[in-house]
Design an enzyme around this catalytic site. Structure first.
Site, short mmCIF file in Angstrom:
data_model
loop_
_atom_site.label_atom_id
_atom_site.label_comp_id
_atom_site.label_asym_id
_atom_site.label_seq_id
_atom_site.Cartn_x
_atom_site.Cartn_y
_atom_site.Cartn_z
N ASP A 54 0.86 -1.19 0.00
CA ASP A 54 0.00 0.00 0.00
C ASP A 54 0.89 1.24 0.00
OD1 ASP A 54 -2.17 1.64 0.10
OD2 ASP A 54 -2.67 1.25 2.20
N ASP B 172 -3.01 2.64 -5.88
CA ASP B 172 -1.98 2.67 -4.85
C ASP B 172 -1.94 1.43 -3.98
OD1 ASP B 172 -4.43 3.13 -3.69
OD2 ASP B 172 -3.71 4.59 -2.24
N GLU B 173 -2.57 0.35 -4.42
CA GLU B 173 -2.68 -0.83 -3.56
C GLU B 173 -2.73 -2.09 -4.41
OE1 GLU B 173 -5.78 -2.53 -0.15
OE2 GLU B 173 -6.31 -0.80 -1.39
#
Length: 667
Positions: free
Chosen positions: A173, A264-265
């Site tokens: 993350d 973003d993950e």
């Protein structure tokens, strides 16, 4: 003000703006008013008794004195303040906050707004549900639950046997992704509290702003009250996508089949990669994080564990710019979950947390001690989820295909009530949804529309189409029909969802589904040798009907070559006449064309025959009238008008006979 966009499934958006999952919201049986989820009649009777008692208590509560009413109001305001804090109140960087002060500021800033009133109604409804559950709890807490406990213990043993400790799952993350990308372009932003978004909603904030309680999903005007010096930066998605592409290139080196959850993950399965190196799982993940920083100057946090659920929890422990490794050992996992807050479990939202805390469950370890009571109080889906959380069990598969049940697009905007503007918004969202469906090669049957009013009340409608669709035109047509049923309306959010999904079939599959191939046969020559297939000229209709092959239908060029090549014959079933035929592909195509022509002509003739019967019927009535009139004439001769009617009737009878003959032929 520009529209603030939130696409629930498109991975171009940050995970921080996706609406939270909540076990009890997602479990339909929790909201049922019937008693279907009770194990026996006794429990149902206890629940009915508890509801009746609750109604009596509610009536009696109206006569309470001011002191008790004040206490109840104080408790209600406290739960509402916690609710208004939002879904992201537990995110990294917020643990050291004075949450009571922050919640009070949010409460005062929201008071009197439509959002406040809507949240107040939801909180009141939830309080009522919890009160009813607690009364059920009071009814069964002193009962002998030995049988229930034995059932649960057996279930725990079954789940324990299914535990998979062979995989190394990593959840990565990016830290305050949008804010960190903005800080790369303007390093001065690192030294001031900053958030990305607008006055309507913030997508994320840096860690300086989080110290004041500013977080994702929060309206900008409330964030300003929490942090007057806050600097807000508008969204720049091209920059975020470019940075995400660099990060994903690194992921592919370690797991080509990694599962992105947002820009973003992502989840990575490092099991295969670990067989190619002497590095430990923790060392590999540290190497990945270093490569990310060298490539993008951005930091990432990670969790490494035996499954996705625990890995996600672990990635939040040492944020920002840290990682946590949980050994794949049953004892280590059970020790980890023992003191894990129930709110940290993915899938547990504010509602579930409040319900479980009311039942005395604050950590995953508390589930075991109250397992028999929870078995009686919760639905099977919810209880099974709780057991898996206690055991630290989760999925080890990174395939998203099995979990993809729907796809949707939604947008938040300034209030709209004009019908034309609303229909235009439907067209825009339908086009975006169609693009997403095409990108993933999907189509669906059920179209849903979601409308959030300016009062924050949410309305939803759905319609199932007879066949699978994926085009923007089809989606928009259905969505507009659903929208019309809600007009007039003043909304600030619209979403369109497609569900009942299946992969799009290619053109060949679309045709082949109408044909049934029984067996394949190859004609051999006199010596028993197989011959290659030679294309044939279109055969004569007589050959087609008999299902045989005439030598004259073979290509003359093939005969001149002196070969004995013969076509490949197949036992095929015609989808039109349902006859089983033995012929090659060109013959079969010709046969299908003939059948289709017959069906079309027959339909036309039947329509003409029906119309002819109506005309003849009306003609007979007219002829009877004319004949009667002529018989009453003095000279007894048939009138000219009557003769004309009789001539027309004769022609119609001849036409009818001709149509019948043609119908017999085409049948």
């Amino acid at each position: 003000m520009e529209d603030q966009s939130v696409d629930e499934f498109e991975d171009q958006y940050s995970s921080q703006v996706i609406e939270e999952e909540d076990l009890f919201f997602d479990d339909p049986s929790f909201d049922q008013d019937d008693n279907n989820h009770f194990e026996d009649g006794e429990s149902a009777a206890l629940f009915a008794q508890a509801v009746a008692q609750h109604n009596q208590l509610s009536t009696h509560a109206q006569d309470k004195d001011d002191e008790i009413q004040g206490q109840a109001q104080e408790v209600s305001e406290e739960t509402l303040r916690n609710r208004l804090a939002g879904a992201s109140a537990h995110k990294a960087g917020l643990d050291s906050l004075d949450k009571d002060r922050v919640n009070q500021i949010i409460y005062e800033a929201s008071k009197g707004s439509a959002f406040f009133e809507n949240e107040q109604k939801k909180d009141h409804a939830l309080t009522k549900r919890i009160d009813e559950m607690l009364q059920r709890y009071d009814q069964i807490k002193d009962l002998d639950l030995t049988l229930e406990q034995s059932i649960v213990d057996h279930k725990i043993r079954e789940l324990e046997e299914s535990r998979d400790l062979t995989q190394a799952i990593c959840h990565l993350d990016m830290d305050a992704f949008y804010a960190s990308v903005e800080e790369l372009d303007d390093p001065s932003l690192k030294d001031v509290p900053m958030a990305v978004g607008g006055m309507s909603m913030l997508c994320t904030s840096n860690y300086l702003a989080r110290k004041s309680g500013v977080r994702s999903g929060m309206p900008g005007f409330i964030a300003i009250k929490l942090c007057p010096s806050l600097k807000m930066i508008p969204l720049h998605f091209p920059k975020y996508r470019a940075a995400s592409a660099k990060v994903r290139d690194i992921f592919k080196k370690y797991d080509p089949d990694f599962l992105p959850m947002s820009l973003d993950e992502a989840y990575l399965n490092l099991t295969k990669y670990l067989t190619t190196t002497d590095l430990s799982p923790a060392e590999v993940v540290e190497q990945i994080r270093n490569e990310i920083f060298e490539s993008t100057r951005l930091t990432a946090s990670a969790g490494i564990a035996a499954n996705r659920m625990i890995a996600k929890v672990c990635s939040d422990i040492n944020k920002p710019n840290g990682q946590y490794f949980l050994p794949s050992e049953p004892e280590a996992i059970m020790e980890f979950t023992k003191n894990l807050s129930i709110r940290k479990v993915p899938g547990v939202g504010r509602v579930t947390q409040r319900v479980l805390e009311a039942l005395g469950v604050k950590t995953c370890g508390d589930i075991y001690g109250r397992r028999a009571l929870l078995y009686r109080l919760l639905s099977p889906i919810s209880f099974n989820f709780m057991l898996k959380s206690y055991l630290g069990l989760g999925s080890t598969s990174l395939s998203s295909e099995s979990s993809r049940k729907s796809m949707s697009v939604e947008r938040t905007f300034n209030p709209i009530s004009d019908r034309a503007a609303l229909r235009q918004k439907v067209d825009q969202l339908s086009e975006l949804l169609a693009q997403d469906l095409a990108k993933d090669g999907l189509r669906g049957k059920t179209v849903s529309i979601k409308l959030k009013l300016t009062s924050f009340t949410v309305r939803a409608r759905a319609k199932t189409f007879p066949s699978y669709i994926s085009s923007s035109k089809d989606i928009a047509r259905i969505a507009k029909d659903l929208l019309e049923k809600e007009l007039p309306v003043n909304i600030r959010l619209m979403g369109i969802r497609m569900s009942t999904l299946k992969p799009q079939a290619n053109e060949d599959q679309g045709v082949k589904k109408y044909f049934s191939v029984v067996t394949n046969k190859i004609i051999n020559d006199d010596d028993g040798n197989s011959n290659n297939y030679t294309p044939m000229k279109r055969p004569r209709p007589d050959d087609i009907e008999s299902g045989t092959i005439n030598d004259t239908s073979i290509d003359t060029d093939t005969e001149m070559q002196g070969t004995s090549s013969r076509p490949v014959l197949m036992d095929l079933i015609c989808p039109i006449c349902n006859r089983q035929l033995q012929m090659d592909n060109p013959q079969f195509n010709y046969h299908v064309d003939e059948c289709l022509t017959k069906v079309t002509v027959k339909a036309i003739l039947q329509e003409q025959d029906h119309q002819g019967m109506e005309v003849i019927g009306s003609g007979e009535d007219s002829n009877n009238s004319s004949t009667s009139s002529s018989c009453n004439s003095e000279n007894g001769h048939t009138s000219n008008h009557s003769r004309k009617r009789m001539g027309t009737s004769n022609r119609q009878l001849r036409d009818k006979a001709r149509i019948k003959s043609l119908l017999d032929y085409y049948s």
